[in-house]
Scaffold this motif. Structure first.
Motif, short mmCIF file in Angstrom:
data_model
loop_
_atom_site.label_atom_id
_atom_site.label_comp_id
_atom_site.label_asym_id
_atom_site.label_seq_id
_atom_site.Cartn_x
_atom_site.Cartn_y
_atom_site.Cartn_z
N VAL A 98 -21.31 -14.97 -46.57
CA VAL A 98 -20.82 -16.23 -47.11
C VAL A 98 -19.98 -15.99 -48.37
O VAL A 98 -18.88 -16.54 -48.53
N VAL A 99 -20.47 -15.15 -49.27
CA VAL A 99 -19.76 -14.89 -50.53
C VAL A 99 -18.45 -14.16 -50.26
O VAL A 99 -17.39 -14.51 -50.82
N ALA A 100 -18.47 -13.14 -49.39
CA ALA A 100 -17.25 -12.38 -49.11
C ALA A 100 -16.25 -13.21 -48.32
O ALA A 100 -15.03 -13.17 -48.58
N GLY A 101 -16.72 -13.98 -47.34
CA GLY A 101 -15.82 -14.76 -46.51
C GLY A 101 -15.22 -15.96 -47.21
O GLY A 101 -14.11 -16.40 -46.88
N TYR A 102 -15.92 -16.49 -48.20
CA TYR A 102 -15.46 -17.68 -48.92
C TYR A 102 -14.07 -17.47 -49.53
O TYR A 102 -13.25 -18.39 -49.55
N ARG A 103 -13.78 -16.28 -49.97
CA ARG A 103 -12.50 -15.99 -50.63
C ARG A 103 -11.32 -16.10 -49.67
O ARG A 103 -10.18 -16.26 -50.10
N TYR A 104 -11.58 -15.99 -48.37
CA TYR A 104 -10.49 -15.97 -47.40
C TYR A 104 -10.43 -17.23 -46.54
O TYR A 104 -9.71 -17.28 -45.54
N ILE A 105 -11.16 -18.24 -46.92
CA ILE A 105 -11.15 -19.49 -46.16
C ILE A 105 -9.76 -20.12 -46.23
O ILE A 105 -9.15 -20.21 -47.29
N ASN A 106 -9.29 -20.59 -45.09
CA ASN A 106 -8.03 -21.32 -45.00
C ASN A 106 -8.37 -22.79 -44.71
O ASN A 106 -8.74 -23.12 -43.59
N GLY A 134 -13.87 -22.12 -41.51
CA GLY A 134 -12.79 -21.97 -42.48
C GLY A 134 -12.00 -20.69 -42.29
O GLY A 134 -10.80 -20.64 -42.59
N LEU A 135 -12.62 -19.66 -41.75
CA LEU A 135 -11.93 -18.39 -41.53
C LEU A 135 -11.06 -18.41 -40.27
O LEU A 135 -9.98 -17.82 -40.24
N THR A 136 -11.55 -19.08 -39.22
CA THR A 136 -10.89 -19.03 -37.91
C THR A 136 -10.90 -20.42 -37.28
O THR A 136 -11.86 -21.18 -37.46
N LEU A 167 -11.72 -7.58 -44.59
CA LEU A 167 -13.14 -7.77 -44.33
C LEU A 167 -13.66 -6.82 -43.25
O LEU A 167 -14.74 -7.03 -42.69
N GLY A 168 -12.87 -5.78 -42.97
CA GLY A 168 -13.28 -4.84 -41.93
C GLY A 168 -14.64 -4.22 -42.20
O GLY A 168 -15.44 -4.00 -41.28
N TRP A 169 -14.94 -3.95 -43.48
CA TRP A 169 -16.24 -3.38 -43.84
C TRP A 169 -17.39 -4.33 -43.53
O TRP A 169 -18.54 -3.91 -43.33
N LEU A 170 -17.06 -5.64 -43.46
CA LEU A 170 -18.10 -6.64 -43.26
C LEU A 170 -18.59 -6.69 -41.81
O LEU A 170 -19.70 -7.14 -41.54
N ARG A 171 -17.77 -6.19 -40.90
CA ARG A 171 -18.15 -6.26 -39.49
C ARG A 171 -19.45 -5.50 -39.23
O ARG A 171 -20.35 -6.01 -38.54
N LEU A 172 -19.55 -4.32 -39.79
CA LEU A 172 -20.77 -3.53 -39.59
C LEU A 172 -21.97 -4.24 -40.20
O LEU A 172 -23.06 -4.26 -39.62
N VAL A 173 -21.78 -4.85 -41.36
CA VAL A 173 -22.86 -5.60 -42.02
C VAL A 173 -23.31 -6.76 -41.13
O VAL A 173 -24.51 -7.00 -40.95
N VAL A 174 -22.33 -7.46 -40.56
CA VAL A 174 -22.64 -8.60 -39.69
C VAL A 174 -23.41 -8.15 -38.46
O VAL A 174 -24.41 -8.77 -38.07
N GLU A 175 -22.94 -7.09 -37.83
CA GLU A 175 -23.59 -6.63 -36.60
C GLU A 175 -25.03 -6.21 -36.86
O GLU A 175 -25.94 -6.58 -36.11
N ILE A 176 -25.24 -5.47 -37.92
CA ILE A 176 -26.60 -5.04 -38.24
C ILE A 176 -27.45 -6.25 -38.65
O ILE A 176 -28.60 -6.40 -38.22
N GLY A 177 -26.87 -7.13 -39.48
CA GLY A 177 -27.60 -8.31 -39.92
C GLY A 177 -27.98 -9.21 -38.76
O GLY A 177 -29.09 -9.74 -38.71
N ALA A 178 -27.05 -9.39 -37.82
CA ALA A 178 -27.33 -10.24 -36.66
C ALA A 178 -28.43 -9.64 -35.80
O ALA A 178 -29.33 -10.36 -35.33
N THR A 238 -16.03 -12.48 -34.53
CA THR A 238 -14.75 -13.09 -34.14
C THR A 238 -14.05 -13.71 -35.34
O THR A 238 -12.83 -13.61 -35.49
N ALA A 239 -14.83 -14.35 -36.22
CA ALA A 239 -14.25 -15.04 -37.38
C ALA A 239 -13.66 -14.07 -38.39
O ALA A 239 -12.62 -14.35 -39.00
N ILE A 240 -14.27 -12.90 -38.58
CA ILE A 240 -13.78 -11.97 -39.61
C ILE A 240 -12.79 -10.95 -39.07
O ILE A 240 -12.11 -10.28 -39.85
N ARG A 241 -12.67 -10.85 -37.75
CA ARG A 241 -11.79 -9.83 -37.15
C ARG A 241 -10.34 -9.94 -37.60
O ARG A 241 -9.68 -8.92 -37.81
#
Length: 478
Positions: free
Chosen positions: A207-215, A292-294, A315-326, A307-310
């Motif tokens: 949420v914190v990392a993605g918030y900066r890139y919301i459109n 907001g991202l996609t 945010l490429g580094w976040l994908r691994l975090v998301v996958e493990i977190g999910a 899908t939203a961060i791709r």
């Protein structure tokens, strides 16, 4: 016969009777119960259903869907909290219905709880596979689709064959967690607390990392124009609310651990209400970031957070975090459901409505071990062959029906047994309880006809078991 069907159970004092064998071990405190609730709630709803509800039904207004579902769950959570102090046993809404609505209604609710826990765990396991295969793809390992997708799909109201074999990763995670639940509540609860801490932390990072890139343009139109029943517009928001309601059902699972609480009258209301508040805040934050991202219509995948961060290389580094977190988050949901369902079977068997074999507790591990094996095998089978969307809707239906009974039951017991001590009381019960009933019925009204057909078949099977076995062996009339 009618007298038996409406007979109510009023004595729960023998629930830990030594004649039933070893009792469950009381090891859970208030924070363990809260973690159990968060562990059950934060999972498929935040990592999968959010994207599907936005893409197929509500658009960015999926936030409104979450709020509506949270309000409905809030009414019900208050009712559960009162019942938990009155009847602190593992039967949850089954036991509550037995005390207020009678034996047949209790059986009906208990049978629907098999949908709530067993099928929801299957749905979560099916979505776990999406993030697992995404993680493997990330490191260059690719599993064949024949072993990662269900052989059946739900398309335009029909089940169709996909040509795939079965969902192998879903089966594997269910069986692994079943083995853990077989060993004991202390071990499985400790792992759940760890997984809850990790997944909440990872959600906050996203949420914190993605918030900066919301459109903000992706939020317009916030309520897309209606394209048919349940497809955007306000009917889509309501259909989305019925769908994301699946995300909230876990708080009720905490009440199935009543006999493993150190102080259930204090700890259960605390855990039920706090877990619901925490999870609602996290759901709304994640839904806002994803949409907001996609564009909302791109989120209908098995891994919508990825899908939203791709599209954002930053945010490429976040994908691994998301996958493990999910994967951690979804695993904890499966774990809690495998803990909950066997305890429902155990209580029903101790009432005589199921064969005595379902009431057994392992002499060493102090768990309902046979029920755990049966539950794990059933969940694994469903996850192997059925698609996520069908499983999620059936789970929501079973849960909503149980919630109607609980909300009505609190009001009934206020009039039939006003003298009982209540460690927690629903405020303004004359308004909250009917509001809970009506809101649940409203969400049920937006379910697809095919789900109602499956529910009728499921109910017919359940009544066949009750009239074939349960009615004749009920200890209430023995």
């Amino acid at each position: 016969m009618l007298k038996q069907l409406i007979a109510r159970k009023t004595d729960f004092s023998a629930i830990d009777d030594p004649s039933h064998g070893p009792a469950l071990r009381r090891t859970l405190g208030p924070w363990g119960i809260t973690a159990l609730g968060i562990g059950a709630v934060i999972g498929t709803g935040i990592f999968v259903v959010t994207g599907q509800a936005a893409a197929e039904h509500a658009g960015p207004a999926v936030l409104i869907s979450f709020v509506l579902a949270a309000i409905c769950s809030g009414f019900t959570a208050l009712c559960y909290a009162e019942f938990a102090t009155l009847i602190p046993v593992s039967g949850s809404s089954y036991s509550y219905a037995y005390a207020t609505l009678g034996e047949l209604a209790a059986w009906f609710i208990g049978w629907n709880m098999v949908l709530e826990y067993g099928i929801s765990a299957s749905a979560v396991a099916a979505s776990w596979t999406g993030y697992f295969t995404s993680l493997l793809d990330h490191v260059g390992v690719h599993l064949p689709k024949a072993l990662t997708e269900a052989p059946l799909a739900f398309t335009d109201g029909h089940l169709v064959a996909t040509g795939h074999l079965f969902n192998l990763p879903a089966v594997a995670i269910v069986l692994a967690l079943t083995a853990l639940c077989y060993v004991g509540i202390r071990e499985s609860s400790g792992l759940n607390v760890l997984m809850v801490a990790l997944k909440v932390g990872l959600i906050v990072i996203v949420v914190v990392a993605g918030y900066r890139y919301i459109n903000p343009a992706n939020w317009h139109p916030f309520i897309p124009p209606n394209e048919g029943p349940g497809k955007y517009g306000w009917s889509g928001i309501m259909r989305g609310a019925a769908m994301v309601f699946f995300a909230y059902i876990g708080f009720e699972a905490t009440s199935t651990a009543a006999q493993e609480c150190k102080n259930p009258q204090r700890d259960l209301p605390f855990g039920i209400l706090l877990s619901l508040v925490i999870c609602t805040v996290l759901y709304l934050a994640m839904a806002a970031v994803l949409t907001g991202l996609t564009r909302y219509d791109q989120l209908g995948t098995s891994e919508p957070v990825v899908t939203a961060i791709r599209p954002y290389p930053q945010l490429g580094w976040l994908r691994l975090v998301v996958e493990i977190g999910a994967m951690i988050g979804l695993s904890s949901v499966i774990l809690v459901m495998i803990i909950a369902q066997p305890r429902i079977f155990m209580i029903m068997a101790r009432d005589g409505l199921l064969p005595p074999v379902f009431s057994r507790v392992h002499p060493r591990y102090r768990t309902p071990h046979l029920n755990t094996l049966v539950t794990g095998a059933g969940i694994a089978l469903l996850a192997a062959v059925f698609p996520l969307d069908l499983l999620a809707d059936l789970t929501s239906m079973g849960t909503l029906i149980a919630f109607v009974a609980v909300c009505a039951g609190v009001l009934i017991l206020r009039y039939t047994a006003p003298q009982l001590h209540r460690g927690f009381r629903v405020p303004w019960a004359w308004a909250i309880c009917p509001a809970g009933v009506l809101s649940c019925l409203a969400l049920l009204g937006f379910m697809a006809w095919f789900n109602w057909l499956l529910m009728l078949v499921w109910t017919a099977i359940g009544f066949g078991i009750y009239f074939g076995y349960g009615r004749r062996h009920s200890y209430l009339h023995g």
